[in-house]
Design a protein around this motif. Structure first.
Motif, PDB file in Angstrom:
ATOM      1  N   ALA A  14       0.833  -1.209   0.000  1.00 52.48           N
ATOM      2  CA  ALA A  14       0.000   0.000   0.000  1.00 52.48           C
ATOM      3  C   ALA A  14       0.867   1.258   0.000  1.00 52.48           C
ATOM      4  N   LEU A  15       1.892   1.284   0.845  1.00 55.42           N
ATOM      5  CA  LEU A  15       2.786   2.449   0.899  1.00 55.42           C
ATOM      6  C   LEU A  15       3.543   2.632  -0.412  1.00 55.42           C
ATOM      7  N   ALA A  16       4.053   1.536  -0.955  1.00 52.71           N
ATOM      8  CA  ALA A  16       4.812   1.616  -2.202  1.00 52.71           C
ATOM      9  C   ALA A  16       3.917   2.048  -3.358  1.00 52.71           C
ATOM     10  N   GLY A  17       2.702   1.526  -3.411  1.00 49.68           N
ATOM     11  CA  GLY A  17       1.768   1.938  -4.452  1.00 49.68           C
ATOM     12  C   GLY A  17       1.418   3.405  -4.345  1.00 49.68           C
ATOM     13  N   TRP A  18       1.232   3.891  -3.113  1.00 48.02           N
ATOM     14  CA  TRP A  18       0.930   5.307  -2.900  1.00 48.02           C
ATOM     15  C   TRP A  18       2.111   6.180  -3.322  1.00 48.02           C
ATOM     16  N   ILE A  19       3.321   5.754  -2.965  1.00 47.96           N
ATOM     17  CA  ILE A  19       4.531   6.494  -3.356  1.00 47.96           C
ATOM     18  C   ILE A  19       4.650   6.536  -4.879  1.00 47.96           C
ATOM     19  N   GLN A  28      -4.965   6.283  -8.646  1.00 46.55           N
ATOM     20  CA  GLN A  28      -5.316   4.884  -8.438  1.00 46.55           C
ATOM     21  C   GLN A  28      -6.114   4.739  -7.143  1.00 46.55           C
ATOM     22  N   SER A  29      -6.822   3.635  -7.033  1.00 51.54           N
ATOM     23  CA  SER A  29      -7.545   3.327  -5.794  1.00 51.54           C
ATOM     24  C   SER A  29      -6.595   2.670  -4.793  1.00 51.54           C
ATOM     25  N   LEU A  30      -7.042   2.529  -3.560  1.00 54.97           N
ATOM     26  CA  LEU A  30      -6.229   1.880  -2.530  1.00 54.97           C
ATOM     27  C   LEU A  30      -5.912   0.441  -2.923  1.00 54.97           C
ATOM     28  N   LEU A  31      -6.902  -0.284  -3.429  1.00 57.75           N
ATOM     29  CA  LEU A  31      -6.681  -1.671  -3.844  1.00 57.75           C
ATOM     30  C   LEU A  31      -5.655  -1.743  -4.971  1.00 57.75           C
ATOM     31  N   MET A  32      -5.752  -0.838  -5.941  1.00 58.14           N
ATOM     32  CA  MET A  32      -4.786  -0.826  -7.047  1.00 58.14           C
ATOM     33  C   MET A  32      -3.399  -0.460  -6.539  1.00 58.14           C
ATOM     34  N   ASN A  33      -3.305   0.446  -5.559  1.00 54.11           N
ATOM     35  CA  ASN A  33      -2.004   0.781  -4.973  1.00 54.11           C
ATOM     36  C   ASN A  33      -1.376  -0.444  -4.324  1.00 54.11           C
ATOM     37  N   ILE A  38       2.687  -4.691  -4.455  1.00 50.97           N
ATOM     38  CA  ILE A  38       3.065  -6.096  -4.282  1.00 50.97           C
ATOM     39  C   ILE A  38       3.615  -6.678  -5.575  1.00 50.97           C
ATOM     40  N   VAL A  39       2.919  -6.467  -6.687  1.00 54.35           N
ATOM     41  CA  VAL A  39       3.388  -7.012  -7.971  1.00 54.35           C
ATOM     42  C   VAL A  39       4.697  -6.334  -8.376  1.00 54.35           C
ATOM     43  N   GLY A  40       4.798  -5.032  -8.141  1.00 57.19           N
ATOM     44  CA  GLY A  40       6.051  -4.335  -8.437  1.00 57.19           C
ATOM     45  C   GLY A  40       7.215  -4.894  -7.639  1.00 57.19           C
ATOM     46  N   ALA A  41       6.975  -5.207  -6.368  1.00 57.53           N
ATOM     47  CA  ALA A  41       8.024  -5.808  -5.537  1.00 57.53           C
ATOM     48  C   ALA A  41       8.411  -7.184  -6.054  1.00 57.53           C
ATOM     49  N   VAL A  68       9.833   1.310  -6.567  1.00 59.99           N
ATOM     50  CA  VAL A  68      10.471   1.381  -7.886  1.00 59.99           C
ATOM     51  C   VAL A  68       9.783   0.413  -8.846  1.00 59.99           C
ATOM     52  N   GLY A  69       9.476  -0.794  -8.377  1.00 59.58           N
ATOM     53  CA  GLY A  69       8.774  -1.768  -9.211  1.00 59.58           C
ATOM     54  C   GLY A  69       7.394  -1.287  -9.621  1.00 59.58           C
ATOM     55  N   ALA A  70       6.670  -0.652  -8.710  1.00 62.49           N
ATOM     56  CA  ALA A  70       5.350  -0.115  -9.031  1.00 62.49           C
ATOM     57  C   ALA A  70       5.458   1.014 -10.047  1.00 62.49           C
ATOM     58  N   CYS A  71       6.480   1.864  -9.911  1.00 64.45           N
ATOM     59  CA  CYS A  71       6.698   2.923 -10.909  1.00 64.45           C
ATOM     60  C   CYS A  71       6.962   2.330 -12.287  1.00 64.45           C
TER      61      CYS A  71
END
Length: 84
Positions: A14-19, A28-33, A38-41, A68-71
């Motif tokens: 959640a934190l990484a998606g928000w960042i 994005q929504s919270l679920l998408m974040n 997670i997928v980015g990691a 970084v993975g989420a970006c």
């Protein structure tokens, strides 16, 4: 996400998606974040292990990897949408 557990993975995701959402200026929504984090990691950890044989450890290291993975995932998704 090595060694952080399911709850830790959700929090870090959640934190990484928000960042990543703020860095990439996406909405994005919270679920998408959480999913992006997670997928980015998972993707970036796999790449780091394949190339360097190791990854960053601990909560902070995994937060950096996940952000970084989420970006990267947001960037690739934009490239795909732009070509369509």
């Amino acid at each position: 996400m090595a060694g952080v557990g399911w709850i830790g993975a959700l929090i870090i995701g959640a934190l990484a998606g928000w960042i990543a959402e703020n860095i990439m200026k996406s909405d994005q929504s919270l679920l998408m974040n959480i999913l992006l984090g997670i997928v980015g990691a998972l993707v970036l950890n796999w790449l780091l292990i394949a190339v360097f044989g190791t990854t960053l450890g601990g909560w902070i290291g995994q937060l950096i990897v996940a952000a970084v993975g989420a970006c990267l995932l947001i960037f690739v998704a934009r490239l795909i949408r732009r070509k369509s």
